[in-house]
Structure formats: C-alpha cells, structure tokens
Design a protein around this motif. Structure first.
Motif, PDB file in Angstrom:
ATOM      1  N   LEU A   1       0.734  -1.245   0.012  1.00 31.15           N
ATOM      2  CA  LEU A   1       0.168   0.085   0.190  1.00 31.15           C
ATOM      3  C   LEU A   1       0.872   1.307   0.038  1.00 31.15           C
TER       4      LEU A   1
ATOM      5  N   ASP B   1       3.750   1.572  -1.241  1.00 27.97           N
ATOM      6  CA  ASP B   1       4.204   1.519  -2.588  1.00 27.97           C
ATOM      7  C   ASP B   1       3.236   2.468  -3.667  1.00 27.97           C
ATOM      8  N   TRP B   2       2.056   1.916  -3.712  1.00 30.56           N
ATOM      9  CA  TRP B   2       1.001   2.204  -4.519  1.00 30.56           C
ATOM     10  C   TRP B   2       0.659   3.709  -4.088  1.00 30.56           C
ATOM     11  N   PHE B   3       0.450   4.224  -2.829  1.00 26.40           N
ATOM     12  CA  PHE B   3       0.300   5.530  -2.517  1.00 26.40           C
ATOM     13  C   PHE B   3       1.382   6.325  -2.506  1.00 26.40           C
ATOM     14  N   GLY B   4       2.390   5.914  -2.854  1.00 27.60           N
ATOM     15  CA  GLY B   4       3.539   6.791  -2.974  1.00 27.60           C
ATOM     16  C   GLY B   4       4.154   7.207  -1.300  1.00 27.60           C
TER      17      GLY B   4
ATOM     18  N   SER C   1      -5.721   6.213   1.080  1.00 25.71           N
ATOM     19  CA  SER C   1      -6.553   6.583   0.171  1.00 25.71           C
ATOM     20  C   SER C   1      -7.101   8.031   0.090  1.00 25.71           C
TER      21      SER C   1
ATOM     22  N   PHE D   1     -11.891   9.047  -7.349  1.00 20.78           N
ATOM     23  CA  PHE D   1     -12.180  10.344  -6.435  1.00 20.78           C
ATOM     24  C   PHE D   1     -12.828  11.208  -7.148  1.00 20.78           C
TER      25      PHE D   1
ATOM     26  N   ILE E   1      -9.044   2.919  -9.088  1.00 20.14           N
ATOM     27  CA  ILE E   1      -8.288   3.531  -7.912  1.00 20.14           C
ATOM     28  C   ILE E   1      -6.899   4.035  -8.176  1.00 20.14           C
ATOM     29  N   PRO E   2      -6.521   5.352  -8.400  1.00 19.72           N
ATOM     30  CA  PRO E   2      -5.510   5.962  -8.651  1.00 19.72           C
ATOM     31  C   PRO E   2      -4.060   5.537  -7.829  1.00 19.72           C
ATOM     32  N   GLN E   3      -3.188   5.407  -8.770  1.00 18.37           N
ATOM     33  CA  GLN E   3      -1.764   4.978  -8.125  1.00 18.37           C
ATOM     34  C   GLN E   3      -1.019   6.349  -7.829  1.00 18.37           C
ATOM     35  N   PHE E   4      -0.296   6.428  -6.880  1.00 18.47           N
ATOM     36  CA  PHE E   4       0.229   7.998  -6.582  1.00 18.47           C
ATOM     37  C   PHE E   4       2.176   7.354  -6.537  1.00 18.47           C
ATOM     38  N   SER E   5       2.411   6.131  -6.904  1.00 19.72           N
ATOM     39  CA  SER E   5       3.722   5.934  -6.682  1.00 19.72           C
ATOM     40  C   SER E   5       4.608   6.738  -7.977  1.00 19.72           C
ATOM     41  N   ASN E   6       5.709   6.937  -7.548  1.00 23.57           N
ATOM     42  CA  ASN E   6       6.512   7.404  -8.870  1.00 23.57           C
ATOM     43  C   ASN E   6       6.948   6.643  -9.899  1.00 23.57           C
TER      44      ASN E   6
ATOM     45  N   ASN F   1       4.034   0.549 -11.319  1.00 21.78           N
ATOM     46  CA  ASN F   1       4.297  -1.071 -11.633  1.00 21.78           C
ATOM     47  C   ASN F   1       2.926  -1.792 -11.998  1.00 21.78           C
TER      48      ASN F   1
ATOM     49  N   LEU G   1      -3.904  -3.366  -6.588  1.00 24.13           N
ATOM     50  CA  LEU G   1      -4.215  -3.796  -5.254  1.00 24.13           C
ATOM     51  C   LEU G   1      -4.733  -5.113  -4.971  1.00 24.13           C
TER      52      LEU G   1
ATOM     53  N   ILE H   1     -11.182   0.505   0.000  1.00 28.34           N
ATOM     54  CA  ILE H   1     -10.878   2.104  -0.522  1.00 28.34           C
ATOM     55  C   ILE H   1     -12.338   2.498  -1.188  1.00 28.34           C
TER      56      ILE H   1
END
Lengths: 244, 244
Positions: A116, A118-121, A236, B180, B213-218, B221, B225, B233
């Motif tokens: 999680l 990782d997913w949400f930065g 989230s 969102f 569900i948007p991903q926020f990691s740089n 991958n 989820l 979520i």
C-alpha cells in the motif's frame, strides 16, 4: 548443485537473528525474484531449476527439482530461490507523509502495508522494534516486490517520535476525529497499532491528533477494522484530499 | 462426551458438499461462538471444555481438552467448537449499495470483505458461484462475527446482473474513471474480481461504469491492489461522498 554449507546458510536465514548477522534474506518464486533482481538490491546467490533469470552467471546455480524442494519453504517450490543482501540502513529522511507501525505482528499485514505504501507513494515506513521483521519470507512474499521500492526503517519508535519536530503525529483511535472531515497536514506521521491491542500507551501520549474511520453499520459492534484495511482507507483519503 | 457419529458429522463439515447437504457449518473459538450465539443463527450443537456460553443446555456438550483437540481444525484448539444451521436463502433484496464478487477464491479475502461490508453498512453481498464458500471455516474465522450481520447470496452472477435493472453495475478496471472524481449513484452494484484474473470477460460486458483507484507512486508497476484492500478503499470513498 547446492552444497551442504549453502543449504545450512539458506535454512539459517529463516531466523531473524541469522538474517541480521549475515545481512541476507531469501526470496522465492519467479515473479518475486524478478522484481528484486530488477531493483537496486544486491544478489548474493540464485538457485534455480531453469536458467531464465537475468542474473550474473557466477551467482547462478542450476539445481534439480529435488534440490529446490530441499531448500524451499513453500509448499510447492517454484522455479527458484534467491538470496539477496539486506540494504544497509541509511539516514532516515522524512519527506511528506510517513506511516509508522507500532507492534504490527502479522507478516501478511506488514506485506500488505508495504504494498500500500508503494501504491500510494509513501517513501518511508517506520517500524517499532517489536514489529515483525520485513525480511521475514512471508512478508517479502506478501509485499509482491514493493519491498524494493519503500524505505523501511526499524526504530525505537517512542524515542523517534519524541525527538522529531518536523511532522505531526497522528494515530487512529475510536474516540478520534472523523477521518473524512479531519485535516491532516502534508508532513504527518500516521501511526497504526498492533492487531489486538492497538496503539500502545507510550505512543498514545505522543499522538497530537487522534483520528477515526467512521462506522456506517446499523448495529454498532466492538470490532475494529483490520490494520491493513485501515491503512488502505487512511492512505486513500489522505491522497484524495491532497490531490482532488 | 463426543460420540463417533458427532465426530464424523463435524469432520464432514470441512467439505462444502456436506455443509450444503446438512445445512450446517462450524464456528471455533470463544469470541466467534459468542458472536454467532448472539445473532439469529440457530445453534445445532456446542462442544466445550468450559460451561461459559449462554446456550441451551440440551445442545451443550461438556468435553475434555483431548476430545476438543480431536474435532478442532485449529492448530491450538480454543475452549469450544459450535455447529450452527446455515440460514435458508431468502429472496434477494437490493437496497442501496451492493458488493458483488466475481470469483474471489481466498478465504481470508472473503472474510475481510464480509467484515468491511458490516463496517460500512452494506446489507447485501452477492457472490458468483465460483467464489469461495462463505461457510468455509477460514472465512467464518476471518469475518469475525460479521457473517451474521451481512446477507450473503450466491447467484449465477452474469444472469443476475443481466436481469437486474434497478442498479448501476460498476467495476474496477485499470482503464476506468478515477474513483475520486467519479460519481457513483446510491443504487449501485460494485463488482470486484478474482485475485489473479480480475473481473471475467462475461461480467465485464455487463459493466456500465468502469472505475479505477489511482496509483500515486513515482515508479509505475503492474501490480494491482489486493481485492480486500481495494474493497476497503471503494466502500470508504462511497460512504464519504454520500455523507460528507
């Protein structure tokens, strides 16, 4: 071939004290090994029944199914087992949102929380010293490769929180402010507690903001949410507020 | 005392076909048994080493630790094991938000999702016929009593969705609209897919709104989820939009 000393090494890595002493941990299965090989983690040795990995030849050992079965901890051993070096712990940098775990014990929960982050930065995950070791093979498995992308630091959590003055310390409590109307600053440490006991007393004293995930059922019950699902909801909602 | 025929019955209930045939399922452990005893589920028989439950005497059997160990499926048997009647499936009523599962196979995931439905006030949980049985003991264990408060119906999901015209069918897809900013009507069926394969092709055709569900990691991958954290979520965001 796997030598006796290699078998001994791999088996010893099931225990945290040996992982710490040797600075090594084990990853099993094609997907998991590929994920870690593709990261900046250093390979120690790879044992595989099929020469399909993009790994240095001098560290690759072709072995038989029977040999793999001997060193694997999985019920059904899968293609390969790799030993990687545990990255040297570098200075802890707190930038933006941080998650801190206070005594999370279940490997599956920690693995899910790493995934999680990782997913949400979330760049940094702080773990109290009594949180399950992130190089435990079940955690590595459940994190699905995310363990290579999230910086995980084990710290004396009460001391760390006491000394930090850059971040707001927030935690989940039944009597907390409603998450959906609560304002959480960009630089916050969100603290999640143990599966059975929640956040410990010592940490609770250091919490500056208590938040709560509201319950919407008609029949109120005393059960709380699982720590990994609570983390999912918090992250989230935090990112939503920040971005939309 | 536990008779041979009772042992045989309890052991047989490990298999879905016997649970369905007998209309019975097993609950283990003090907390779980108390939760189900306090609901409108009908007790069939209770086997316990301590007479601490609020249950009819004619259905309570005091047994020894050794006997409990013989009938328990837990590594460490806990105080008691109870057999309850599976409620008779009544007419499916869709009122407000509904969750539908398309081939969820992991008992822990289904248990967590039942617990989430309870927390977020979802009255009806629809399961495709290839979703793991909710009276599987691992599901019952993971649902922490929520199984008595959420109505769970197994249906031919493609047929059911095709025939329903009261609800919007929404599902999670990578190419879907951002959760969102997406508007989801009060009367919706949120569909979650299988752990490995996601939502099946047959069901995808029936989906009227795809959400993501948007991903926020740089580093992007390809991992998605976990289905239980995705459910957490979605439900949290749905209730937030509705209430705040």
């Amino acid at each position: 071939m796997v030598s006796k000393s290699q078998i001994k090494l791999i088996t010893s890595l099931e225990q945290k004290k040996h992982r710490t002493k040797m600075g090594l941990f084990v990853v099993e299965g094609k997907k998991g090994i590929e994920e870690v090989l593709g990261s900046n983690f250093e390979l120690h040795s790879l044992f595989t029944t099929q020469d399909i990995f993009n790994a240095p030849q001098d560290k690759t050992h072709l072995i038989s199914e029977a040999e793999l079965k001997k060193i694997s901890r999985l019920k059904t051993a899968q293609i390969g087992l790799a030993v990687f070096e545990i990255p040297v712990q570098t200075e802890i940098k707190l930038d933006g949102l941080v998650i801190a775990l206070d005594g999370v014990r279940d490997p599956g929960n920690l693995g899910t929380i790493i995934r999680l982050c990782d997913w949400f930065g979330v760049q940094t995950l702080l773990c109290s010293l009594d949180t399950v070791d992130c190089y435990n093979s079940k955690v590595v498995q459940a994190s699905m490769g995310s363990i290579t992308r999230v910086k995980i630091d084990y710290v004396d959590l009460p001391l760390f929180l006491k000394e930090n003055n850059s971040h707001l310390k927030a935690g989940t409590f039944l009597e907390g402010e409603n998450l959906f109307v609560s304002e959480i600053p960009k630089d916050s440490i969100l603290i999640l507690g143990n599966e059975a006991k929640g956040i410990s007393e010592g940490i609770e004293k250091l919490v500056e903001k208590k938040i709560n995930i509201p319950q919407f059922s008609n029949v109120k019950n005393t059960e709380s949410l699982n720590v990994a699902t609570a983390t999912a909801i918090l992250l989230s909602e935090f990112r939503r507020k920040e971005n939309y």
